[in-house]
Design an enzyme around this catalytic site. Structure first.
Site, short mmCIF file in Angstrom:
data_model
loop_
_atom_site.label_atom_id
_atom_site.label_comp_id
_atom_site.label_asym_id
_atom_site.label_seq_id
_atom_site.Cartn_x
_atom_site.Cartn_y
_atom_site.Cartn_z
N GLY A 89 0.83 -1.21 0.00
CA GLY A 89 0.00 0.00 0.00
C GLY A 89 0.86 1.26 0.00
O GLY A 89 2.02 1.23 0.41
N ARG A 155 0.19 -5.30 -5.16
CA ARG A 155 0.10 -6.47 -4.27
C ARG A 155 0.14 -7.70 -5.18
O ARG A 155 0.00 -7.60 -6.39
CB ARG A 155 -1.18 -6.42 -3.45
CG ARG A 155 -1.28 -5.17 -2.59
CD ARG A 155 -2.35 -5.34 -1.53
NE ARG A 155 -2.61 -4.11 -0.82
CZ ARG A 155 -1.93 -3.68 0.25
NH1 ARG A 155 -0.94 -4.39 0.72
NH2 ARG A 155 -2.26 -2.56 0.86
N ASP A 181 5.20 -5.43 5.89
CA ASP A 181 5.48 -6.80 6.32
C ASP A 181 5.52 -7.74 5.13
O ASP A 181 6.40 -8.61 5.03
CB ASP A 181 4.47 -7.26 7.38
CG ASP A 181 3.03 -7.13 6.90
OD1 ASP A 181 2.75 -6.32 5.99
OD2 ASP A 181 2.15 -7.82 7.45
N THR A 209 5.16 1.42 6.40
CA THR A 209 3.75 1.08 6.61
C THR A 209 3.08 2.19 7.39
O THR A 209 3.62 2.62 8.41
CB THR A 209 3.56 -0.23 7.41
OG1 THR A 209 2.39 -0.12 8.20
CG2 THR A 209 4.70 -0.52 8.34
N ASP A 211 0.47 1.68 8.91
CA ASP A 211 -0.14 1.02 10.07
C ASP A 211 0.82 0.94 11.26
O ASP A 211 0.39 0.64 12.38
CB ASP A 211 -0.59 -0.40 9.70
CG ASP A 211 -1.77 -0.42 8.74
OD1 ASP A 211 -2.25 0.68 8.39
OD2 ASP A 211 -2.22 -1.52 8.37
N ASP A 213 2.86 -1.35 11.86
CA ASP A 213 2.70 -2.70 12.42
C ASP A 213 3.96 -3.56 12.31
O ASP A 213 3.90 -4.77 12.55
CB ASP A 213 1.50 -3.42 11.76
CG ASP A 213 1.61 -3.52 10.24
OD1 ASP A 213 2.61 -3.04 9.68
OD2 ASP A 213 0.69 -4.09 9.62
N ARG A 256 -5.21 -2.23 9.84
CA ARG A 256 -5.80 -3.57 9.69
C ARG A 256 -5.82 -4.36 10.98
O ARG A 256 -6.85 -4.84 11.42
CB ARG A 256 -4.94 -4.35 8.71
CG ARG A 256 -5.52 -4.48 7.35
CD ARG A 256 -4.84 -5.60 6.63
NE ARG A 256 -5.03 -5.41 5.21
CZ ARG A 256 -4.06 -5.10 4.36
NH1 ARG A 256 -2.83 -4.98 4.78
NH2 ARG A 256 -4.33 -4.92 3.09
N1 ATP Z 1 4.70 -14.20 2.87
C1 ATP Z 1 5.11 -13.67 1.72
N2 ATP Z 1 6.05 -14.27 0.98
C2 ATP Z 1 6.49 -13.74 -0.18
N3 ATP Z 1 6.03 -12.58 -0.70
C3 ATP Z 1 5.08 -11.93 -0.01
C4 ATP Z 1 4.57 -12.42 1.25
N4 ATP Z 1 3.65 -11.56 1.70
C5 ATP Z 1 3.58 -10.58 0.78
N5 ATP Z 1 4.43 -10.79 -0.24
C6 ATP Z 1 4.59 -9.94 -1.41
O1 ATP Z 1 5.09 -8.67 -1.03
C7 ATP Z 1 4.44 -7.62 -1.75
C8 ATP Z 1 3.87 -6.60 -0.79
O2 ATP Z 1 3.03 -7.24 0.18
P1 ATP Z 1 1.68 -6.56 0.70
O3 ATP Z 1 0.78 -6.31 -0.47
O4 ATP Z 1 1.16 -7.39 1.79
O5 ATP Z 1 2.12 -5.13 1.22
P2 ATP Z 1 3.11 -4.72 2.37
O6 ATP Z 1 4.51 -4.75 1.85
O7 ATP Z 1 2.83 -5.54 3.57
O8 ATP Z 1 2.74 -3.21 2.59
P3 ATP Z 1 1.51 -2.58 3.43
O9 ATP Z 1 1.12 -3.54 4.49
O10 ATP Z 1 2.05 -1.33 3.99
O11 ATP Z 1 0.44 -2.34 2.43
C9 ATP Z 1 3.37 -8.28 -2.61
O12 ATP Z 1 3.83 -8.34 -3.94
C10 ATP Z 1 3.22 -9.65 -1.99
O13 ATP Z 1 2.88 -10.65 -2.92
O1 F6P Z 2 -4.34 -0.65 -0.59
P1 F6P Z 2 -5.41 -1.62 -0.29
O2 F6P Z 2 -5.14 -2.93 -0.96
O3 F6P Z 2 -6.77 -1.11 -0.51
O4 F6P Z 2 -5.30 -1.96 1.25
C1 F6P Z 2 -5.55 -1.07 2.27
C2 F6P Z 2 -4.71 -1.42 3.45
O5 F6P Z 2 -3.40 -0.99 3.25
C3 F6P Z 2 -2.93 -0.29 4.39
O6 F6P Z 2 -3.01 1.08 4.08
C4 F6P Z 2 -1.50 -0.66 4.71
O7 F6P Z 2 -1.39 -2.03 4.92
C5 F6P Z 2 -3.91 -0.66 5.50
O8 F6P Z 2 -4.02 0.32 6.49
C6 F6P Z 2 -5.17 -0.84 4.72
O9 F6P Z 2 -6.04 -1.75 5.37
MG MG Z 3 1.34 -5.33 5.13
#
Ligand code: ATP
Ligand code: F6P
Ligand code: MG
Length: 455
Positions: A89, A155, A181, A209, A211, A213, A256
């Site tokens: 995000g 994502r 994460d 992030t 969040d 988190d 979240r």
């Molecule tokens: N457990 C995992 N193993 C490998 N790749 C992962 C895993 N979890 C997430 N990814 C990959 O990392 C990228 C980012 O993950 P995600 O969409 O969950 O956002 P994020 O990095 O957690 O950021 P945010 O939580 O701030 O939105 C995505 O392309 C996703 O497929």
């Molecule tokens: O960008 P998306 O896929 O709508 O997801 C929103 C989520 O992304 C975040 O902004 C970061 O993980 C959360 O606070 C929120 O729940």
């Molecule tokens: Mg995340």
């Protein structure tokens, strides 16, 4: 889980044989209250009782490697091609980090080739790997003036080996992954796949992030800008609620699984009467339930302001069949139900049945809090994280995240960054401040919803 010194050691690609362009500047530097010298370490814990419990000499206590420039570096800068990717995000400050990485790589180390992969890790797949952006100081000069990320983000899952192939084909020696994460998880898998093939590629994570988190970091960049923006919506809703007879103001904020944005935005305005977060369950019905408490509040004060994190009360939605089962997004993140709408509807019905004539103002600012530019504090923070990330990469650290920990910049092994989720501790001082601010500290701390106990 008790962490030991060895759990906190970061991976190195190998010995550092090249003189750093910064070596001369570093020659006379020693640890001071304002600087941690190369070789010194930063303690994981910071209270006398926690340290005493280990019963260890200082150099055996759990501690992080200090971030910062090294006199000797691993990579010869002129031979380096760096890659940058932003994933997950949006978050205020992404462009600041990209800009800081490019400026530091070029001006301090003389790296000549930097590629930005587009649209998150999707940009590292075979299909998209050739569609990169050449990042130069000129290209990034003004990007911090806009929110979002010039690289795009996404994502969704990718194959680690396919991404390694992309790095090889594009000649990348150091990759900077800016992500949450999920992004840190993906970077950890990527680094493991690189290690399995015995390749000389450094993977450095810059955790982001809104969040907040992620563990082992004081606060993630962008969080402050996001909650500052969120606080503006609390002001709006409280003005609306106060101006209406039996006014109910509800603001739903992102978060979240962690209610940090809701807590900090509420404290920033100190206008919320009730704060609901995922970490502290609450009931709707019953004498101590939210509905009864809101009614009492409205009768006593004339209006009420409720700040709710989007992840709060998911159990209540599930009980009512308002969740999509085990639905997840493309990255495997749980899809949440709409707690704000449930609150609006149940409160309206309850207060109307109780003979009041509620005016309910519900704001869901949603993406509006995370698409903003970084504030000045976050801009500084992003730039300094970028500097630390470049120093770490040039010194051959890998599978390492750069974070600020107890106000020092340090290296954290990536597996640790994804080992648990940072959440508001219902027994911690942040939640206590929220209870103090909302006037709800007195009561049974083991109650299911202590925030709703009268103060
Ligand atoms: N457990 C995992 N193993 C490998 N790749 C992962 C895993 N979890 C997430 N990814 C990959 O990392 C990228 C980012 O993950 P995600 O969409 O969950 O956002 P994020 O990095 O957690 O950021 P945010 O939580 O701030 O939105 C995505 O392309 C996703 O497929
Ligand atoms: O960008 P998306 O896929 O709508 O997801 C929103 C989520 O992304 C975040 O902004 C970061 O993980 C959360 O606070 C929120 O729940
Ligand atoms: Mg995340």
């Amino acid at each position: 889980m008790t962490l030991h010194l060895d759990d906190l050691r970061v991976r190195h690609l190998g010995e550092c044989h090249h003189d750093s362009p910064l070596a001369e500047m570093l020659a006379a530097k020693r640890t001071s209250p304002h600087y941690v010298a190369e070789g010194d370490r930063v303690l994981l814990e910071d209270t006398v009782s926690m340290l005493a419990e280990h019963g260890l000499p200082p150099d055996r206590l759990p501690s992080f490697e200090a971030a910062g420039p090294r006199r000797k570096i691993y990579f010869d800068p002129v031979r380096v091609t760096a890659g940058i990717v932003t994933c997950g995000g949006l978050c205020p400050g992404l462009n600041d980090v990209i800009r800081g990485l490019v400026q530091e790589l070029t001006t301090q180390y003389g790296v000549e080739r930097i590629l930005g992969f587009r649209n998150g890790l999707r940009g590292l797949t075979a299909q998209h790997r050739d569609d990169t952006i050449e990042l130069t100081p000129d290209r990034v000069r003004d990007i911090h003036n806009a929110g979002g990320t010039i690289l795009g983000s996404s994502r969704g899952a990718q194959d680690a080996d396919e991404m390694v192939d992309s790095l090889l084909l594009r000649g990348i020696n150091v990759l900077f992954v800016i992500g949450g994460d999920g992004g840190m998880n993906a970077a950890t898998h990527l680094a493991a796949a690189i290690r399995a093939r015995d390749l000389d590629i450094a993977v450095i994570g810059v955790p982001k992030t809104i969040d907040n988190d992620l563990p082992y970091t004081d606060q993630s960049f962008g969080f402050q800008s996001a909650f500052a923006q969120a606080a503006n919506f609390i002001s709006s809703v409280s003005i609306e609620a106060a101006a209406s007879p039996d006014g109910i103001g509800i603001v739903k904020l992102m978060g979240r699984h962690s209610g940090f944005i809701a807590c900090y935005a509420s404290l920033a305005r100190n206008a919320a009467d009730i704060v609901l977060i995922p970490e502290v369950p609450f009931a709707l019905e019953g004498d101590d339930g939210l509905l009864a408490r809101v009614e009492q509040h409205v009768r006593a004060k004339g209006f009420v302001v409720i700040v709710v994190a989007e992840g709060a009360g998911q159990d209540l939605l599930a009980e009512r069949g308002l969740l999509e089962g085990d639905a997840t997004d493309a990255s495997g993140n749980a899809k949440l139900g709409d707690i704000g709408t449930l609150l609006r509807e149940t409160l309206t019905a309850h207060l109307t049945a109780a003979g009041l004539a509620p005016t309910v103002r519900y704001i869901d600012p949603s993406y509006a809090i995370r698409s903003v530019t970084a504030n000045a504090y976050d801009s500084v923070y992003c730039l300094r994280l970028a500097h630390a990330a470049v120093h770490a990469a040039m010194a051959g650290r890998t599978e390492t995240a750069v974070v600020r920990w107890r106000r020092r910049f340090v290296h954290v092994p990536m597996p640790l960054i994804i080992s648990k989720r940072n959440q508001v501790d219902p027994d911690g001082d942040l939640w206590m401040s929220v209870l103090e601010a909302t006037g709800r500290l007195v009561g049974n701390p083991s109650a299911r919803h202590p925030l709703l106990v009268d103060g």
